[in-house]
Design an enzyme around this catalytic site. Structure first.
Site, PDB file in Angstrom:
ATOM      1  N   CYS A 113       0.820  -1.224   0.000  1.00  0.00           N
ATOM      2  CA  CYS A 113       0.000   0.000   0.000  1.00  0.00           C
ATOM      3  C   CYS A 113       0.850   1.269   0.000  1.00  0.00           C
ATOM      4  O   CYS A 113       0.347   2.352  -0.294  1.00  0.00           O
ATOM      5  CB  CYS A 113      -0.934   0.001   1.198  1.00  0.00           C
ATOM      6  SG  CYS A 113      -1.872  -1.515   1.319  1.00  0.00           S
ATOM      7  N   HIS A 253      -3.763   6.688   3.447  1.00  0.00           N
ATOM      8  CA  HIS A 253      -4.103   5.425   2.788  1.00  0.00           C
ATOM      9  C   HIS A 253      -5.498   5.003   3.236  1.00  0.00           C
ATOM     10  O   HIS A 253      -5.838   5.080   4.419  1.00  0.00           O
ATOM     11  CB  HIS A 253      -3.066   4.365   3.178  1.00  0.00           C
ATOM     12  CG  HIS A 253      -3.434   2.988   2.718  1.00  0.00           C
ATOM     13  ND1 HIS A 253      -3.840   2.720   1.433  1.00  0.00           N
ATOM     14  CD2 HIS A 253      -3.485   1.801   3.387  1.00  0.00           C
ATOM     15  CE1 HIS A 253      -4.113   1.431   1.324  1.00  0.00           C
ATOM     16  NE2 HIS A 253      -3.912   0.851   2.498  1.00  0.00           N
ATOM     17  N   ASN A 283     -10.123  -0.885   0.029  1.00  0.00           N
ATOM     18  CA  ASN A 283      -8.666  -0.730   0.079  1.00  0.00           C
ATOM     19  C   ASN A 283      -8.090  -1.156  -1.280  1.00  0.00           C
ATOM     20  O   ASN A 283      -8.128  -2.330  -1.624  1.00  0.00           O
ATOM     21  CB  ASN A 283      -8.126  -1.610   1.211  1.00  0.00           C
ATOM     22  CG  ASN A 283      -6.614  -1.529   1.364  1.00  0.00           C
ATOM     23  OD1 ASN A 283      -5.920  -0.980   0.525  1.00  0.00           O
ATOM     24  ND2 ASN A 283      -6.118  -2.093   2.454  1.00  0.00           N
TER      25      ASN A 283
HETATM   26  O1  UT7 Z   1      -3.741  -1.822   3.561  1.00  0.00           O
HETATM   27  C1  UT7 Z   1      -2.940  -1.840   4.678  1.00  0.00           C
HETATM   28  C2  UT7 Z   1      -3.174  -2.862   5.611  1.00  0.00           C
HETATM   29  N1  UT7 Z   1      -4.505  -3.267   5.943  1.00  0.00           N
HETATM   30  C3  UT7 Z   1      -5.167  -2.704   6.955  1.00  0.00           C
HETATM   31  O2  UT7 Z   1      -4.799  -1.661   7.419  1.00  0.00           O
HETATM   32  C4  UT7 Z   1      -6.332  -3.442   7.541  1.00  0.00           C
HETATM   33  C5  UT7 Z   1      -6.203  -3.439   9.038  1.00  0.00           C
HETATM   34  N2  UT7 Z   1      -7.215  -4.182   9.760  1.00  0.00           N
HETATM   35  C6  UT7 Z   1      -8.527  -3.921   9.728  1.00  0.00           C
HETATM   36  O3  UT7 Z   1      -8.982  -3.063   8.993  1.00  0.00           O
HETATM   37  C7  UT7 Z   1      -9.420  -4.667  10.679  1.00  0.00           C
HETATM   38  O4  UT7 Z   1      -8.625  -5.391  11.578  1.00  0.00           O
HETATM   39  C8  UT7 Z   1     -10.432  -5.620  10.008  1.00  0.00           C
HETATM   40  C9  UT7 Z   1     -11.496  -4.808   9.263  1.00  0.00           C
HETATM   41  C10 UT7 Z   1      -9.719  -6.534   9.024  1.00  0.00           C
HETATM   42  C11 UT7 Z   1     -11.144  -6.476  11.022  1.00  0.00           C
HETATM   43  O5  UT7 Z   1     -11.765  -5.671  11.991  1.00  0.00           O
HETATM   44  P1  UT7 Z   1     -11.578  -5.986  13.552  1.00  0.00           P
HETATM   45  O6  UT7 Z   1     -12.381  -5.018  14.269  1.00  0.00           O
HETATM   46  O7  UT7 Z   1     -10.094  -5.989  13.788  1.00  0.00           O
HETATM   47  O8  UT7 Z   1     -12.238  -7.403  13.668  1.00  0.00           O
HETATM   48  P2  UT7 Z   1     -11.578  -8.775  14.161  1.00  0.00           P
HETATM   49  O9  UT7 Z   1     -10.567  -9.255  13.180  1.00  0.00           O
HETATM   50  O10 UT7 Z   1     -11.151  -8.603  15.570  1.00  0.00           O
HETATM   51  O11 UT7 Z   1     -12.816  -9.732  14.109  1.00  0.00           O
HETATM   52  C12 UT7 Z   1     -13.917  -9.550  14.942  1.00  0.00           C
HETATM   53  C13 UT7 Z   1     -14.956 -10.572  14.616  1.00  0.00           C
HETATM   54  C14 UT7 Z   1     -14.441 -11.999  14.441  1.00  0.00           C
HETATM   55  O12 UT7 Z   1     -15.375 -12.865  15.026  1.00  0.00           O
HETATM   56  P3  UT7 Z   1     -15.065 -13.568  16.445  1.00  0.00           P
HETATM   57  O13 UT7 Z   1     -13.813 -14.355  16.227  1.00  0.00           O
HETATM   58  O14 UT7 Z   1     -14.864 -12.418  17.402  1.00  0.00           O
HETATM   59  O15 UT7 Z   1     -16.282 -14.372  16.687  1.00  0.00           O
HETATM   60  C15 UT7 Z   1     -14.458 -12.204  12.960  1.00  0.00           C
HETATM   61  O16 UT7 Z   1     -14.675 -13.560  12.606  1.00  0.00           O
HETATM   62  O17 UT7 Z   1     -15.599 -10.232  13.376  1.00  0.00           O
HETATM   63  C16 UT7 Z   1     -15.649 -11.390  12.558  1.00  0.00           C
HETATM   64  N3  UT7 Z   1     -15.602 -10.974  11.154  1.00  0.00           N
HETATM   65  C17 UT7 Z   1     -16.697 -10.731  10.426  1.00  0.00           C
HETATM   66  N4  UT7 Z   1     -18.007 -10.785  10.731  1.00  0.00           N
HETATM   67  C18 UT7 Z   1     -18.866 -10.458   9.743  1.00  0.00           C
HETATM   68  C19 UT7 Z   1     -14.494 -10.751  10.399  1.00  0.00           C
HETATM   69  N5  UT7 Z   1     -14.873 -10.375   9.180  1.00  0.00           N
HETATM   70  C20 UT7 Z   1     -16.233 -10.358   9.161  1.00  0.00           C
HETATM   71  C21 UT7 Z   1     -17.183 -10.034   8.186  1.00  0.00           C
HETATM   72  N6  UT7 Z   1     -18.491 -10.096   8.517  1.00  0.00           N
HETATM   73  N7  UT7 Z   1     -16.831  -9.641   6.936  1.00  0.00           N
END
Ligand code: UT7
Length: 326
Positions: A113, A253, A283
């Protein structure tokens, strides 16, 4: 020393829109989850016959047109991408051929990125040292072909498209005041595409184990992104002896609305000064900053003399900034 300036901007995105509602029918997710956790509403997806070079070429043509610069004048083409048309030749060579910039040297940069700002920094230095006079720097991705459409953790995040700038010597003393680029390879595993390189070449095993798709530890990346982008912003401001109050527009970004909001809050930038178009494109990795820059430019959000801060973070890990007096 000559200062480099951005002479024109352009972008190109696929016509096909994939909304959160569409995704609800593909994986176990909801529009509400995606919107509240990421800020993304829809993303653009390349159709068959459209490649990274397709959008890179269109974005470059639009930037050249705005700059009033002909392809003959271009001596350097950089395409920042992690989704090149081919492992080789470079996508930049395909763009060179498409736009008929026969005098240019053309190559790709892989810095995820941050790739666009890495490329901008290199072009800036080559212009400052008099090595070249005019360059096209492009960020371009077709991430939809390296996304696992059955993995809800990643498939809602990414999109396709390209943004480009024409860079040349500044005529009025304004232009790129500084660029800073950084990497930390110790975190490489947090965000990577395990297969289809030579560690895991394209084989049936790679396909069966779905190794050709992006893998990300989202939570960890989130925390590191906020910290690194805050540091990059402060580094750019301090290096130039300017404060936040001097800033007219911050273009971060576009990965996650919560990351952008957290950085804005930590730095103390008023939300009105932060450009966000993440809701429309998701993204787009290396394309995210130049697409946002072109949209902001064409929408009349950037005026001569304005101070702009571009700030990126991505896999590698990589992070970078550019401070620009427009
Ligand atoms: O481009 C440069 C690099 N990339 C980034 O900067 C991305 C950085 N990270 C993020 O944007 C976030 O971490 C995410 C959007 C990827 C995830 O958000 P989060 O608030 O960190 O969620 P999480 O990974 O802690 O997941 C929370 C829950 C999980 O369920 P459990 O394990 O708590 O039951 C996931 O399975 O949300 C669940 N989950 C979803 N639920 C519904 C993950 N993706 C989804 C989804 N729909 N699409």
């Amino acid at each position: 020393m000559v200062r480099a300036a951005i002479l024109g901007t352009g972008c190109a995105v696929p016509a096909k829109v994939l909304s959160n509602i569409d995704l609800e029918r593909m994986v176990d997710t909801t529009d509400e989850w995606i919107t509240t956790r990421t800020g993304i509403t829809e993303r653009r997806i390349a159709s068959p016959g459209e490649y990274t070079s397709t959008f890179a070429t269109k974005a470059a043509e639009r930037a050249l047109e705005m700059a009033g610069v002909s392809a003959d004048e271009i001596e350097l083409i950089i395409v920042a991408t992690v989704t090149p048309d081919f492992p080789f030749p470079a996508t930049a060579c395909l763009v060179q051929n498409n736009i008929k910039a026969s005098r240019a040297v053309a190559f790709d940069i892989s810095a995820a990125c941050s790739g666009f700002l890495f490329g901008l920094s290199l072009a800036e230095k080559m212009i400052m040292t008099g090595t070249i006079r005019k360059a096209v720097v492009i960020g371009a991705e077709v991430l939809s072909r390296v996304v696992d459409w059955s993995d809800r953790n990643t498939c809602c995040l990414f999109g396709d498209g390209s943004g480009a700038v024409v860079v040349g010597a500044s005529e009025d003393g304004n232009g790129i005041l500084s660029t800073h680029i950084h990497s930390d390879g110790s975190y490489w595993e947090l965000l990577h595409q395990p297969g289809a390189g030579n560690r895991n070449p394209a084989t049936q095993k790679v396909v069966d184990e779905r190794l050709m798709f992006i893998q990300m530890q989202g939570n960890e990346v989130f925390k590191l992104a906020v910290r690194a982008m805050e540091e990059a912003a402060n580094e750019a401001l301090e290096a130039n002896g300017v404060g936040l109050a001097d800033l007219d527009l911050f273009i971060p970004h576009q990965a996650n609305r919560r990351i952008i909001d957290a950085i804005g809050k930590r730095l103390g930038i008023h939300p009105d000064k932060i450009f966000v178009n993440l809701h429309k494109y998701g993204n787009t990795s290396a394309a995210s900053i130049p697409i946002a820059l072109d949209e902001a430019n064409r929408a009349g959000h950037i005026h001569p003399g304005n101070l702009l801060l571009l700030d990126s973070f991505g896999g590698g890990l990589t992070w970078a900034s550019a401070l620009i007096r427009w």
